[in-house]
Design a protein around this motif. Structure first.
Motif, PDB file in Angstrom:
ATOM      1  N   MET A 119       7.154  -9.966  -3.047  1.00 48.57           N
ATOM      2  CA  MET A 119       7.978  -9.336  -2.018  1.00 48.57           C
ATOM      3  C   MET A 119       8.972  -8.387  -2.688  1.00 48.57           C
ATOM      4  N   LEU A 120       8.830  -7.086  -2.413  1.00 50.91           N
ATOM      5  CA  LEU A 120       9.709  -6.070  -2.991  1.00 50.91           C
ATOM      6  C   LEU A 120      10.256  -5.217  -1.851  1.00 50.91           C
ATOM      7  N   LEU A 121      11.202  -5.769  -1.149  1.00 53.63           N
ATOM      8  CA  LEU A 121      11.751  -5.089   0.026  1.00 53.63           C
ATOM      9  C   LEU A 121      13.100  -4.477  -0.302  1.00 53.63           C
ATOM     10  N   GLY A 122      13.173  -3.161  -0.222  1.00 50.05           N
ATOM     11  CA  GLY A 122      14.432  -2.469  -0.434  1.00 50.05           C
ATOM     12  C   GLY A 122      14.976  -2.588  -1.835  1.00 50.05           C
ATOM     13  N   VAL A 123      14.117  -2.771  -2.832  1.00 50.40           N
ATOM     14  CA  VAL A 123      14.599  -2.935  -4.204  1.00 50.40           C
ATOM     15  C   VAL A 123      14.056  -1.860  -5.144  1.00 50.40           C
ATOM     16  N   LEU A 124      12.862  -1.333  -4.887  1.00 50.47           N
ATOM     17  CA  LEU A 124      12.310  -0.292  -5.763  1.00 50.47           C
ATOM     18  C   LEU A 124      13.114   1.000  -5.690  1.00 50.47           C
ATOM     19  N   ILE A 125      13.916   1.147  -4.649  1.00 49.16           N
ATOM     20  CA  ILE A 125      14.791   2.313  -4.549  1.00 49.16           C
ATOM     21  C   ILE A 125      15.830   2.339  -5.662  1.00 49.16           C
ATOM     22  N   TYR A 126      16.038   1.208  -6.326  1.00 51.43           N
ATOM     23  CA  TYR A 126      17.026   1.134  -7.401  1.00 51.43           C
ATOM     24  C   TYR A 126      16.403   1.334  -8.786  1.00 51.43           C
ATOM     25  N   VAL A 127      15.135   1.710  -8.821  1.00 50.05           N
ATOM     26  CA  VAL A 127      14.482   2.125 -10.068  1.00 50.05           C
ATOM     27  C   VAL A 127      14.321   3.640  -9.977  1.00 50.05           C
ATOM     28  N   PRO A 128      15.224   4.401 -10.586  1.00 46.11           N
ATOM     29  CA  PRO A 128      15.240   5.847 -10.339  1.00 46.11           C
ATOM     30  C   PRO A 128      14.028   6.605 -10.891  1.00 46.11           C
ATOM     31  N   GLU A 129      13.477   6.137 -12.009  1.00 42.66           N
ATOM     32  CA  GLU A 129      12.328   6.837 -12.587  1.00 42.66           C
ATOM     33  C   GLU A 129      11.051   6.356 -11.894  1.00 42.66           C
ATOM     34  N   THR A 130      10.378   7.250 -11.196  1.00 42.24           N
ATOM     35  CA  THR A 130       9.229   6.855 -10.375  1.00 42.24           C
ATOM     36  C   THR A 130       8.117   6.259 -11.222  1.00 42.24           C
ATOM     37  N   GLN A 131       7.847   6.839 -12.383  1.00 43.09           N
ATOM     38  CA  GLN A 131       6.784   6.299 -13.224  1.00 43.09           C
ATOM     39  C   GLN A 131       7.123   4.883 -13.663  1.00 43.09           C
ATOM     40  N   ARG A 132       8.383   4.638 -13.985  1.00 41.77           N
ATOM     41  CA  ARG A 132       8.783   3.287 -14.382  1.00 41.77           C
ATOM     42  C   ARG A 132       8.634   2.321 -13.212  1.00 41.77           C
ATOM     43  N   ALA A 133       8.940   2.780 -12.015  1.00 40.02           N
ATOM     44  CA  ALA A 133       8.772   1.926 -10.839  1.00 40.02           C
ATOM     45  C   ALA A 133       7.310   1.513 -10.681  1.00 40.02           C
ATOM     46  N   TYR A 134       6.393   2.457 -10.887  1.00 41.95           N
ATOM     47  CA  TYR A 134       4.967   2.116 -10.809  1.00 41.95           C
ATOM     48  C   TYR A 134       4.588   1.107 -11.881  1.00 41.95           C
ATOM     49  N   GLU A 135       5.125   1.283 -13.089  1.00 38.53           N
ATOM     50  CA  GLU A 135       4.804   0.373 -14.190  1.00 38.53           C
ATOM     51  C   GLU A 135       5.292  -1.043 -13.903  1.00 38.53           C
ATOM     52  N   VAL A 136       6.481  -1.154 -13.323  1.00 40.09           N
ATOM     53  CA  VAL A 136       7.039  -2.474 -12.999  1.00 40.09           C
ATOM     54  C   VAL A 136       6.145  -3.184 -11.987  1.00 40.09           C
ATOM     55  N   VAL A 137       5.752  -2.470 -10.944  1.00 46.26           N
ATOM     56  CA  VAL A 137       4.892  -3.071  -9.912  1.00 46.26           C
ATOM     57  C   VAL A 137       3.555  -3.477 -10.520  1.00 46.26           C
ATOM     58  N   ARG A 138       2.994  -2.621 -11.375  1.00 48.03           N
ATOM     59  CA  ARG A 138       1.703  -2.939 -11.985  1.00 48.03           C
ATOM     60  C   ARG A 138       1.804  -4.195 -12.852  1.00 48.03           C
ATOM     61  N   GLU A 139       2.903  -4.349 -13.596  1.00 48.12           N
ATOM     62  CA  GLU A 139       3.059  -5.539 -14.427  1.00 48.12           C
ATOM     63  C   GLU A 139       3.126  -6.797 -13.569  1.00 48.12           C
ATOM     64  N   LEU A 140       3.815  -6.727 -12.462  1.00 53.93           N
ATOM     65  CA  LEU A 140       3.899  -7.876 -11.564  1.00 53.93           C
ATOM     66  C   LEU A 140       2.531  -8.192 -10.950  1.00 53.93           C
ATOM     67  N   VAL A 141       1.840  -7.167 -10.473  1.00 47.36           N
ATOM     68  CA  VAL A 141       0.534  -7.375  -9.833  1.00 47.36           C
ATOM     69  C   VAL A 141      -0.476  -7.918 -10.842  1.00 47.36           C
ATOM     70  N   ASP A 142      -0.434  -7.408 -12.076  1.00 49.80           N
ATOM     71  CA  ASP A 142      -1.381  -7.872 -13.095  1.00 49.80           C
ATOM     72  C   ASP A 142      -1.183  -9.348 -13.421  1.00 49.80           C
ATOM     73  N   ALA A 143       0.002  -9.889 -13.154  1.00 51.40           N
ATOM     74  CA  ALA A 143       0.309 -11.277 -13.517  1.00 51.40           C
ATOM     75  C   ALA A 143      -0.154 -12.286 -12.478  1.00 51.40           C
ATOM     76  N   VAL A 144      -0.560 -11.826 -11.300  1.00 50.03           N
ATOM     77  CA  VAL A 144      -0.950 -12.754 -10.238  1.00 50.03           C
ATOM     78  C   VAL A 144      -2.457 -12.683 -10.010  1.00 50.03           C
ATOM     79  N   PRO A 145      -3.059 -13.771  -9.520  1.00 48.19           N
ATOM     80  CA  PRO A 145      -4.515 -13.829  -9.399  1.00 48.19           C
ATOM     81  C   PRO A 145      -5.028 -13.149  -8.125  1.00 48.19           C
ATOM     82  N   PRO A 146      -6.340 -12.956  -8.030  1.00 47.28           N
ATOM     83  CA  PRO A 146      -6.930 -12.451  -6.787  1.00 47.28           C
ATOM     84  C   PRO A 146      -6.515 -13.320  -5.600  1.00 47.28           C
ATOM     85  N   GLY A 147      -6.370 -12.670  -4.455  1.00 49.60           N
ATOM     86  CA  GLY A 147      -5.891 -13.365  -3.267  1.00 49.60           C
ATOM     87  C   GLY A 147      -4.394 -13.259  -3.099  1.00 49.60           C
TER      88      GLY A 147
END
Length: 271
Positions: free
Chosen positions: A160-188
């Motif tokens: 759940m990332l509601l109203g928090v990615l707005i505080y990561v000013p660098e867009t590429q870094r924001a994508y990297e953070v989300v990808r790291e979180l998604v990569d850590a969780v399993p299918p489903g």
């Protein structure tokens, strides 16, 4: 807050004279954990941009609908809620554990004030778990390590990332953070994002955000609908896609009152 509450806040080291982003949001959604400085900036922003209160409440309603879908139809039992904000009503664990008392929820925020309030008022069911981590979204590795004490990352998790990615000013870094979180969780697992934009009201939204950023830290960053949708790359984006949060599967009782706001949201499943 009352004078006694303000005095207690002062003793706790809380500067009630400086506007505080979570407390302003709390004020807009009808909460009680805010002070005169927060209300002053909140009212000034609402005068400049009357839609802001509706946006805040539409965002909160989206959280409830998304969690009800995940805990109910999708059968998700674990939630990692990053950027918790000050607790009000219908918090993530309350919605999830009402549908499934076994739900396990970890709240994450980098603001000690937020977590102090959360620990004081947010309980949980005996069958499930509710935990709190003081950590920053810029350090997803730490979040994942500490959340593993409560969540089983071999089983699906709702990020759940509601109203928090707005505080990561660098867009590429924001994508990297989300990808790291998604990569850590399993299918489903699922990714839930709500993110401010200016797609609906354009310059009016941009002006009020610029004004807000002069008085409230951290600054927030708006992104386009296309930029927000890119957070979901590689995932199965659920219908109706990335839309105004008020339009994401509105309850039948909301139909007729729904209008677009400059907060876009989406939910996606990891295949």
């Amino acid at each position: 807050m009352t004078g006694d509450e303000t005095e207690r806040a002062s003793r706790a080291g809380i500067n009630t004279n400086v506007p505080h982003a979570p407390r302003i949001w709390n004020y807009w959604v009808g909460g009680k954990d805010n002070y005169a400085a927060d209300r002053e900036v909140g009212d000034r922003m609402a005068e400049m941009y009357p839609e802001i209160v509706h946006l805040a409440r539409a965002d909160r309603a989206f959280l409830g609908r998304a969690v009800r879908y995940l805990a109910g139809e999708a059968g998700v039992e674990q939630f990692l809620d990053i950027g918790t904000g000050l607790p009000t009503a219908s918090n993530t664990h309350e919605v999830a554990q009402t549908l499934n008392p076994r739900s396990r929820v970890v709240y994450v925020d980098n603001d000690p004030l937020v977590l102090t309030h959360a620990r004081a008022v947010l309980g949980g069911t005996p069958e499930g778990a509710t935990a709190y981590i003081e950590a920053d979204l810029h350090d997803p590795g730490r979040i994942l390590r500490e959340a593993a004490a409560t969540l089983d990352f071999d089983k699906p998790v709702a990020l759940m990332l509601l109203g928090v990615l707005i505080y990561v000013p660098e867009t590429q870094r924001a994508y990297e953070v989300v990808r790291e979180l998604v990569d850590a969780v399993p299918p489903g697992s699922h990714l839930v994002i709500a993110h401010s934009t200016s797609e609906v009201y354009g310059e009016a939204t941009e002006k009020v955000v610029a004004h807000r950023n002069q008085f409230v830290k951290p600054a927030m960053t708006l992104r386009s609908g296309a930029e927000i949708e890119r957070f979901f790359e590689g995932l199965e984006l659920l219908e109706p896609g990335v839309v105004s949060c008020s339009r994401w599967r509105p309850d039948p009782t909301e139909i007729g009152e729904v209008r677009d706001v400059d907060e876009f949201a989406g939910v996606a499943r990891k295949p």
